[in-house]
Design a protein around this motif. Structure first.
Motif, short mmCIF file in Angstrom:
data_model
loop_
_atom_site.label_atom_id
_atom_site.label_comp_id
_atom_site.label_asym_id
_atom_site.label_seq_id
_atom_site.Cartn_x
_atom_site.Cartn_y
_atom_site.Cartn_z
N TYR A 1 49.15 47.33 50.94
CA TYR A 1 48.25 46.95 49.85
C TYR A 1 47.32 48.13 49.60
N PRO A 2 47.63 48.96 48.61
CA PRO A 2 46.92 50.24 48.44
C PRO A 2 45.48 50.12 47.97
N TYR A 3 45.12 48.97 47.43
CA TYR A 3 43.76 48.77 46.93
C TYR A 3 43.03 47.74 47.80
N CYS A 4 41.75 47.99 48.01
CA CYS A 4 40.93 47.13 48.86
C CYS A 4 40.85 45.72 48.28
N ILE A 5 41.33 44.75 49.05
CA ILE A 5 41.38 43.37 48.57
C ILE A 5 39.99 42.83 48.28
N GLU A 6 39.04 43.10 49.17
CA GLU A 6 37.69 42.56 49.00
C GLU A 6 36.99 43.17 47.79
N LEU A 7 37.12 44.47 47.60
CA LEU A 7 36.46 45.11 46.46
C LEU A 7 37.10 44.68 45.15
N ARG A 8 38.40 44.51 45.14
CA ARG A 8 39.08 43.99 43.93
C ARG A 8 38.57 42.59 43.62
N ARG A 9 38.43 41.77 44.66
CA ARG A 9 37.97 40.40 44.45
C ARG A 9 36.59 40.38 43.79
N LYS A 10 35.70 41.24 44.24
CA LYS A 10 34.35 41.28 43.67
C LYS A 10 34.38 41.76 42.22
N LEU A 11 35.22 42.72 41.93
CA LEU A 11 35.35 43.17 40.54
C LEU A 11 35.88 42.06 39.65
N ILE A 12 36.87 41.35 40.12
CA ILE A 12 37.45 40.26 39.34
C ILE A 12 36.45 39.13 39.15
N GLU A 13 35.76 38.75 40.22
CA GLU A 13 34.76 37.69 40.11
C GLU A 13 33.66 38.06 39.12
N THR A 14 33.28 39.32 39.10
CA THR A 14 32.22 39.76 38.20
C THR A 14 32.67 39.69 36.75
N THR A 15 33.90 40.10 36.46
CA THR A 15 34.38 40.01 35.07
C THR A 15 34.43 38.56 34.61
N ARG A 16 34.84 37.68 35.49
CA ARG A 16 34.88 36.26 35.12
C ARG A 16 33.47 35.74 34.84
N ARG A 17 32.54 36.08 35.72
CA ARG A 17 31.17 35.61 35.58
C ARG A 17 30.50 36.16 34.33
N GLU A 18 30.79 37.43 34.01
CA GLU A 18 30.14 38.08 32.89
C GLU A 18 30.89 37.91 31.57
N GLY A 19 32.02 37.23 31.62
CA GLY A 19 32.79 37.01 30.40
C GLY A 19 33.48 38.26 29.89
N ILE A 20 33.80 39.17 30.79
CA ILE A 20 34.51 40.40 30.42
C ILE A 20 36.00 40.17 30.61
#
Length: 248
Positions: free
Chosen positions: A131-150
């Motif tokens: 898994y070449p990308y950090c799972i935890e950091l990806r999760r935070k990015l995804i959660e933020t886009t959902r929360r911010e409506g991005i």
């Protein structure tokens, strides 16, 4: 001390929302990084910014000193990296100005200095790159886009090509058959080098254009088109960074 770094790609050689505190010039065992490390704050949180292509976008993707960049960030204590990168959209949904967070990568590059474990004194070292990308950091990015409506694509496979030329339509057909959803020129060896240093690395891919043969009309790609889409998308990126950084 900052624990988070942002590596800026095409369209992001400066961070307008960064309150700059100082710039740091480093020499590394692998030569000079792409530029000085810019220390500052975003939303009150300390971060370090490094433009991958140098100030003014003067370093092409195949000549970026990826080892020097990652070594320098690791040397000053950076633990997390958000790497912003312009890509071409291959599969349906990867339309221009879209943000995407790839979860896999396929490396088509060649001739790049791609490991820290290549000197005569290094033991044979194999890192887990399942898994070449950090799972935890990806999760935070995804959660933020959902929360911010991005609006963002939450997964996909990044095909890393050599550049600096863009791909042919046949090459993009091949990449799609291989399972790639987007194509860029800087994803490798950057991600692997970060993994070798034990750093948490995630990519925020910005779709700048449809990949070769995927757009409407004659399918030709123009730099004017790319610049327009990058300008629009970088507004989303800045908003995302302002929202996600305090959570890190």
């Amino acid at each position: 001390m900052a624990k988070l770094a942002i590596i800026g790609g095409s369209g992001l050689d400066k961070l307008k929302n960064l309150e700059i505190e100082r710039r740091e010039v480093l020499q590394t065992p692998y030569g000079e990084p792409s530029g000085p490390l810019t220390h500052g704050r975003i939303s009150g949180t300390q971060v370090v910014f490094l433009p991958r292509h140098g100030s003014g976008h003067t370093i092409p993707p195949h000549k970026v000193n990826y080892r020097a960049n990652i070594w320098a960030l690791h040397h000053i204590g950076i633990q997390d990296i958000i790497a912003v990168a312009a890509v071409g959209g291959i599969t349906r949904g990867m339309a221009p100005a879209t943000l995407a967070f790839p979860d896999q990568i396929i490396d088509y590059t060649w001739g790049r200095e791609n490991t820290f474990f290549d000197d005569d004194d290094s033991a044979v070292t194999h890192i887990d790159f399942t898994y070449p990308y950090c799972i935890e950091l990806r999760r935070k990015l995804i959660e933020t886009t959902r929360r911010e409506g991005i609006t963002a694509i939450e997964r996909g496979t990044y095909g890393a090509t050599q550049g600096p030329r863009l791909e042919t339509a046949a090459e993009i057909d091949r990449l799609e058959r291989d399972g790639c959803d987007m194509v860029g020129m800087t994803g490798m060896p950057e991600a692997a080098l970060a993994a070798e240093k034990g750093m948490c690395y995630a990519s925020c891919a910005v779709v700048a254009n449809w990949a070769a043969g995927r757009g409407e009309g004659d399918g030709h790609i123009t730099m004017e088109e790319i610049e327009v889409h990058l300008k629009n998308a970088m507004t989303k990126v800045r908003g995302l960074l302002e929202a996600v950084i305090p959570a890190l």
